[in-house]
Enzyme design. Sequence first.
Site: not given
Length: 491
Positions: A56, A129, A339
Site C-alpha cells: 500500500h 479495500n 498496523y
Amino acid sequence: MSNQPPVTTTDAGCPVASDEFSLAVGTNGPLLLQDTYLIEKLAHFVRERVPDRVYHVKGGGAFGYFEATADVTEWTKAGFLSKVGKRTPVLIRFSSVAGEEGYPDSDRDVRGWALRFYTEEGNYDLVGNNTPVFFVRDPMKFPDFIHSQERMPDTGLRSNNMQWDFWSLSPESAHQVTVLMSDRGTPRTWRHMNGFGSDTYMWENAGGKKFWVKYHFKTEQGIQNFTDAEAKAMRAEDLDCHRRDLWDAVAGGDYPSWRLEMQIMPYEDAADYRFNPFDVTKVWPHADYPPITVGRLVLDRNPENFFAQIVQAGFDVANFVPGIGPSPDRMVLARMLAYADSSRYRTGPNYAQLPVNQPLNEVHNYNKDGPMRYRHNGNQPVYAPNSYGGPKGDLQRYRDPSWFVEAAEIMRTAYESHRDDNDFIQPGMLYRQVMTQTDRDHLVDNIVGHLSQGVERPIQERAVNDYWAKVDPDLGAHVAHGLGMPKPNKP
C-alpha cells in the site's frame, strides 16, 4: 501590511544571512564547517524520507466528514453513531497494494481503503479495500502473499509466474483473484469505486447485546472501471491519474461521497452459519443479511501538506471506540498488531502524537519518552497503580471481560467445517450470476493475458485445471483455449 517576506531562520529560529551562498575561503576556496545553516540544510535534506510502507505504498487521500443518517443504537453504543445527523471528521487514504511510489495508478491491483473517524471517544480506524473479500484467510500466509506480488530477489523484477504459483496453490484466493482479473481490478478513479471493511467486526449496544457486522461504502458517483486496454493507455498518459482526479474533484467542489451500508448478523447465528462468517475470502449473501443504510461519507478538504498528512498517516486496526470491537476473524486479530507496529517502525514509537494521528480528545496513559516525544506527562506519575491521581482504567464501563471470552469460545469452533466452506462456490456464483457476458469476456481476456506473460507451463496448467475450472467449468475451458491448452476435465 508589509510586503517584505519573513527572514529565513534555522530550525531553532535563529536568523540566516543567506539562502543562496555558502561560507567559503575566497571565491573558489573550501567551505567552512561553521556554516551551520548549510550543514543543517543538507543534513535535513538527506533525511527527508521515512521508510515506505511495505505494501500500500502508492496512494493519496483527503479529509471530510461522516454523517449518521439512521438510528443504530439498537446495534451499537458507539458515540459517533449515536444520533441521526451527527457529523464526525474523517481522513481517508486510498492506495494500491503491490506497487512502489511512482507506480501507475491505473495498473491492475486491489485498492486500499483506510478510513479514520476522529471521534469524541478517540480515533476509530477502519482499514479495508475496494473489494469485500481478500486473498488469504489466515495471517500466517499474509507475508508470503505480499512477497509473491512484489519483486524477485535475484532480478529485482516483477513476476507473474510467482503470483500465479502462489494463487494456484492457495484455493482460498480464487474469489479475490476473480474480482481482481475482472474490470473491477482497474477502477477508473478512487471516486468511482466502493470501499469495504472486508473483515468482520463486532458491534455492541448499550445493553451489552452483541452483533457481527460488515461495512460497505457504496459510491454515490456510480461504479466506473477501465478496460484492460484503457488502463494500459492511461499508464502512458498519467501515472498519477487517481491522485490527480481526487485532488481536482475536491478542489473544484465536486465532493466525492459514499453511502455506508451495514450487514448485521445476530451474534448467535455465527456458530452454525452455513460457512464460516469470519472467513474474509467470503461474502455474506445479501439475501441472508440485507444491507442497512446508516450513514454518508463526504470528502471536502484536500491535505495542506501531502507528506505530513497522508504519508505520515498511521492507521491502526486496534483503534476501536466503545461499542465496536474485533471478531474472531484471524486477519483482524493479526492486523491489530501489525498496523501499529508498522507505524512505530516507519515514524517512531510516538507516531500517534503527529497532528494527523492525534485524537480529538485528551490522551491519558503511562507511556513515556522515546524518539520525537511531543506530549509529556509533566510531573504526573508514570506508573500504575499510584497514589497521586493518575489515570485509571474502567473495566466495567469500557470493556466487559466476556467480550473476548465469548469471542474465544467461537474461535475454537469457527474454523471447523461448515457446509458451504468450499473456496470455489462464491467466485463461481460471481462469474455465473453477477457478471454480464461482457464482464465474463473481459475476465477471460485479462486472465489469459496475465497468465501469458512469463508464467511457466506447469503453473498455467495448474491455474486452469485446479483453479479456474473449479471456479466454473466454462471459465476454465475458455482460459484453456486462450492459452492453447486442452479443455480441462470437468471437476
